[in-house]
Design a protein around this motif. Structure first.
Motif, PDB file in Angstrom:
ATOM      1  N   ILE A   3       0.835  -1.197   0.000  1.00 48.36           N
ATOM      2  CA  ILE A   3       0.000   0.000   0.000  1.00 48.36           C
ATOM      3  C   ILE A   3       0.871   1.248   0.000  1.00 48.36           C
ATOM      4  CG2 ILE A   3      -0.224   0.119   2.524  1.00 48.36           C
ATOM      5  CD1 ILE A   3      -3.116   1.019   2.080  1.00 48.36           C
ATOM      6  N   ALA A   4       2.064   1.137   0.581  1.00 49.99           N
ATOM      7  CA  ALA A   4       3.068   2.202   0.543  1.00 49.99           C
ATOM      8  C   ALA A   4       4.243   1.725  -0.301  1.00 49.99           C
ATOM      9  CB  ALA A   4       3.528   2.557   1.948  1.00 49.99           C
ATOM     10  N   ASP A   5       5.109   2.648  -0.676  1.00 52.39           N
ATOM     11  CA  ASP A   5       6.258   2.301  -1.498  1.00 52.39           C
ATOM     12  C   ASP A   5       7.530   2.703  -0.778  1.00 52.39           C
ATOM     13  OD1 ASP A   5       6.903   1.575  -4.590  1.00 52.39           O
ATOM     14  OD2 ASP A   5       8.347   3.022  -3.819  1.00 52.39           O
TER      15      ASP A   5
ATOM     16  N   HIS B  23       9.481   5.792  -2.756  1.00 48.68           N
ATOM     17  CA  HIS B  23       8.930   7.147  -2.634  1.00 48.68           C
ATOM     18  C   HIS B  23       7.798   7.095  -1.598  1.00 48.68           C
ATOM     19  CE1 HIS B  23       5.873   5.638  -5.545  1.00 48.68           C
ATOM     20  NE2 HIS B  23       6.927   5.179  -6.213  1.00 48.68           N
ATOM     21  N   THR B  24       8.205   6.913  -0.372  1.00 46.27           N
ATOM     22  CA  THR B  24       7.280   6.618   0.714  1.00 46.27           C
ATOM     23  C   THR B  24       6.431   7.825   1.096  1.00 46.27           C
ATOM     24  OG1 THR B  24       8.889   5.047   1.580  1.00 46.27           O
ATOM     25  CG2 THR B  24       7.097   5.698   3.047  1.00 46.27           C
ATOM     26  N   ASN B  25       5.134   7.586   1.221  1.00 46.40           N
ATOM     27  CA  ASN B  25       4.210   8.598   1.721  1.00 46.40           C
ATOM     28  C   ASN B  25       3.188   7.881   2.601  1.00 46.40           C
ATOM     29  OD1 ASN B  25       2.104  10.473   2.119  1.00 46.40           O
ATOM     30  ND2 ASN B  25       2.677  11.589   0.261  1.00 46.40           N
ATOM     31  N   ILE B  26       3.471   7.844   3.874  1.00 46.79           N
ATOM     32  CA  ILE B  26       2.612   7.110   4.809  1.00 46.79           C
ATOM     33  C   ILE B  26       1.226   7.739   4.885  1.00 46.79           C
ATOM     34  CG2 ILE B  26       2.354   6.299   7.178  1.00 46.79           C
ATOM     35  CD1 ILE B  26       4.681   5.012   5.645  1.00 46.79           C
ATOM     36  N   ASP B  27       1.173   9.047   4.825  1.00 44.19           N
ATOM     37  CA  ASP B  27      -0.113   9.746   4.951  1.00 44.19           C
ATOM     38  C   ASP B  27      -1.076   9.354   3.826  1.00 44.19           C
ATOM     39  OD1 ASP B  27       0.769  11.032   7.227  1.00 44.19           O
ATOM     40  OD2 ASP B  27       1.431  12.829   6.149  1.00 44.19           O
ATOM     41  N   THR B  28      -0.550   9.188   2.607  1.00 42.30           N
ATOM     42  CA  THR B  28      -1.407   8.789   1.483  1.00 42.30           C
ATOM     43  C   THR B  28      -1.990   7.403   1.722  1.00 42.30           C
ATOM     44  OG1 THR B  28      -0.191  10.127  -0.121  1.00 42.30           O
ATOM     45  CG2 THR B  28      -1.451   8.282  -0.987  1.00 42.30           C
TER      46      THR B  28
ATOM     47  N   ASP C 239      11.743   1.590   7.002  1.00 40.42           N
ATOM     48  CA  ASP C 239      12.491   1.579   8.262  1.00 40.42           C
ATOM     49  C   ASP C 239      11.517   1.449   9.430  1.00 40.42           C
ATOM     50  OD1 ASP C 239      11.574   4.183   9.170  1.00 40.42           O
ATOM     51  OD2 ASP C 239      13.085   5.137   7.903  1.00 40.42           O
ATOM     52  N   ALA C 240      12.033   1.224  10.597  1.00 35.69           N
ATOM     53  CA  ALA C 240      11.208   0.894  11.763  1.00 35.69           C
ATOM     54  C   ALA C 240      10.197   1.990  12.078  1.00 35.69           C
ATOM     55  CB  ALA C 240      12.094   0.626  12.975  1.00 35.69           C
ATOM     56  N   ASP C 241      10.609   3.244  12.005  1.00 39.60           N
ATOM     57  CA  ASP C 241       9.702   4.354  12.306  1.00 39.60           C
ATOM     58  C   ASP C 241       8.576   4.449  11.280  1.00 39.60           C
ATOM     59  OD1 ASP C 241      11.114   5.057  14.568  1.00 39.60           O
ATOM     60  OD2 ASP C 241      12.338   6.570  13.540  1.00 39.60           O
ATOM     61  N   GLU C 242       8.917   4.237  10.007  1.00 33.49           N
ATOM     62  CA  GLU C 242       7.899   4.289   8.955  1.00 33.49           C
ATOM     63  C   GLU C 242       6.915   3.135   9.113  1.00 33.49           C
ATOM     64  OE1 GLU C 242      10.337   6.357   5.244  1.00 33.49           O
ATOM     65  OE2 GLU C 242      10.554   4.197   5.615  1.00 33.49           O
ATOM     66  N   GLN C 243       7.437   1.957   9.433  1.00 36.25           N
ATOM     67  CA  GLN C 243       6.551   0.813   9.664  1.00 36.25           C
ATOM     68  C   GLN C 243       5.583   1.090  10.804  1.00 36.25           C
ATOM     69  OE1 GLN C 243       8.619  -2.848  10.361  1.00 36.25           O
ATOM     70  NE2 GLN C 243       8.902  -3.300   8.191  1.00 36.25           N
ATOM     71  N   LYS C 244       6.104   1.596  11.895  1.00 36.56           N
ATOM     72  CA  LYS C 244       5.268   1.862  13.066  1.00 36.56           C
ATOM     73  C   LYS C 244       4.169   2.861  12.722  1.00 36.56           C
ATOM     74  CE  LYS C 244       5.504   3.332  17.911  1.00 36.56           C
ATOM     75  NZ  LYS C 244       6.401   3.795  19.011  1.00 36.56           N
ATOM     76  N   LYS C 245       4.526   3.921  12.020  1.00 36.91           N
ATOM     77  CA  LYS C 245       3.544   4.937  11.650  1.00 36.91           C
ATOM     78  C   LYS C 245       2.492   4.361  10.711  1.00 36.91           C
ATOM     79  CE  LYS C 245       3.096   9.537   9.568  1.00 36.91           C
ATOM     80  NZ  LYS C 245       3.803  10.670   8.908  1.00 36.91           N
ATOM     81  N   LEU C 246       2.925   3.547   9.742  1.00 36.00           N
ATOM     82  CA  LEU C 246       1.986   2.958   8.788  1.00 36.00           C
ATOM     83  C   LEU C 246       1.051   1.976   9.464  1.00 36.00           C
ATOM     84  CD1 LEU C 246       1.013   2.474   5.873  1.00 36.00           C
ATOM     85  CD2 LEU C 246       2.781   0.710   5.688  1.00 36.00           C
ATOM     86  N   PHE C 247       1.608   1.042  10.217  1.00 36.60           N
ATOM     87  CA  PHE C 247       0.776  -0.007  10.811  1.00 36.60           C
ATOM     88  C   PHE C 247      -0.194   0.552  11.850  1.00 36.60           C
ATOM     89  CE2 PHE C 247       4.426  -3.209   9.903  1.00 36.60           C
ATOM     90  CZ  PHE C 247       4.075  -3.215   8.571  1.00 36.60           C
TER      91      PHE C 247
END
Length: 279
Positions: A92-94, A97-102, A128-136
């Protein structure tokens, strides 16, 4: 004395070149932004009367793509299918070009339409760990059920298993399948399709819903997809229905792009799966 004369770019040539550039630009935009719906019907004697006509919309490989403001065109297209549930089968994210909010915003809107179930793809694993945490946390806060190597029983009696992308080939499905009633319809969400014969079929689920292959990225008549992740050139599993033993697998061409930023003859799609009871 001038031996070589520089060719002149005539007005006619300029017009033709401009028309060609405009055509190719419009063609590429259309190929990557025109949303399609592929409809399939799955029939089985295991389908209980309460699940006859059950409608599943699959969203796969969004890769932070946007279809309209806040993905409004995508949300409308999903809503038009009147889904009973929505399954989000990874990426769902890439990670490029990561955009967690999208990604989270899409989940928030999708969850307003129908119950949603999500599994990871390989790109979530590469965050990365922070991006995973925010996404999940964003996905679960949006009201989406995150299936991480677990099975839930839907209200209509269907067993729905979600595999983590790191658990596709290590026997996890076999362990989860052992606890499922043989007479129950068993649907599995797994991001990658290439393990159908060597792993998935061994556990004999009735239906597997996958993505990952991006439809082969470029599709040609009579040939199909040209290249897919983990399958290489001329991949076997790229789009539509496949059967192995008693197992049926559906592969979505997905919605977005990642490493290869362009689709050709391979428009973004969502899948509508209609579950029917065999009379």
């Amino acid at each position: 004395m001038q031996l070589f004369r520089k060719p002149k770019l005539t007005k006619k040539k300029i017009i033709i070149l401009t028309v060609v550039i405009i055509f190719l630009t419009v063609f590429c935009i259309f190929q990557n932004k025109y949303l399609t719906v592929s409809e399939y019907t799955f029939t089985s004697p295991k389908v209980p009367a309460s699940a006859d006509g059950f409608r599943i919309v699959q969203v796969s490989d969004l890769h932070n793509a946007k279809f309209g403001r806040n993905n409004s065109r995508l949300i409308i297209k999903i809503k038009d299918q009147s889904p009973d549930i929505i399954v989000i089968t990874g990426d769902i994210a890439d990670s490029n070009h990561t955009n967690i909010d999208t990604a989270v915003s899409f989940c928030e809107e999708a969850a307003k339409i129908a119950p949603c179930y999500y599994i990871t793809g390989n790109h979530e694993m590469w965050l990365d760990a922070d991006e995973q945490k925010k996404l999940f946390s964003g996905i679960t806060d949006a009201g989406v059920t995150f299936l991480k190597d677990e099975t839930v029983t839907l209200d209509n009696g269907i067993s729905l298993t979600g595999l983590d992308d790191e658990s596709l080939y290590n026997g996890t499905l076999a362990k989860l399948s052992a606890d499922i009633d043989h007479d129950a319809l068993h649907i599995v969400l797994a991001h990658e399709p290439q393990y159908l014969e060597e792993e998935y079929t061994l556990s004999s689920p009735d239906l597997i819903i996958t993505g990952h292959a991006h439809g082969g990225q470029f599709r040609l008549p009579f040939i199909g997809g040209i290249i897919a992740p983990d399958q290489g050139f001329f991949p076997k599993y790229t789009s539509g229905e496949y059967k192995s033993g008693d197992t049926t697998m559906y592969v979505s061409r997905g919605l977005g792009n990642s490493v290869i930023p362009l689709r050709i003859f391979n428009t973004p799609e969502i899948n509508l799966l209609i579950i029917k009871a065999k009379k």
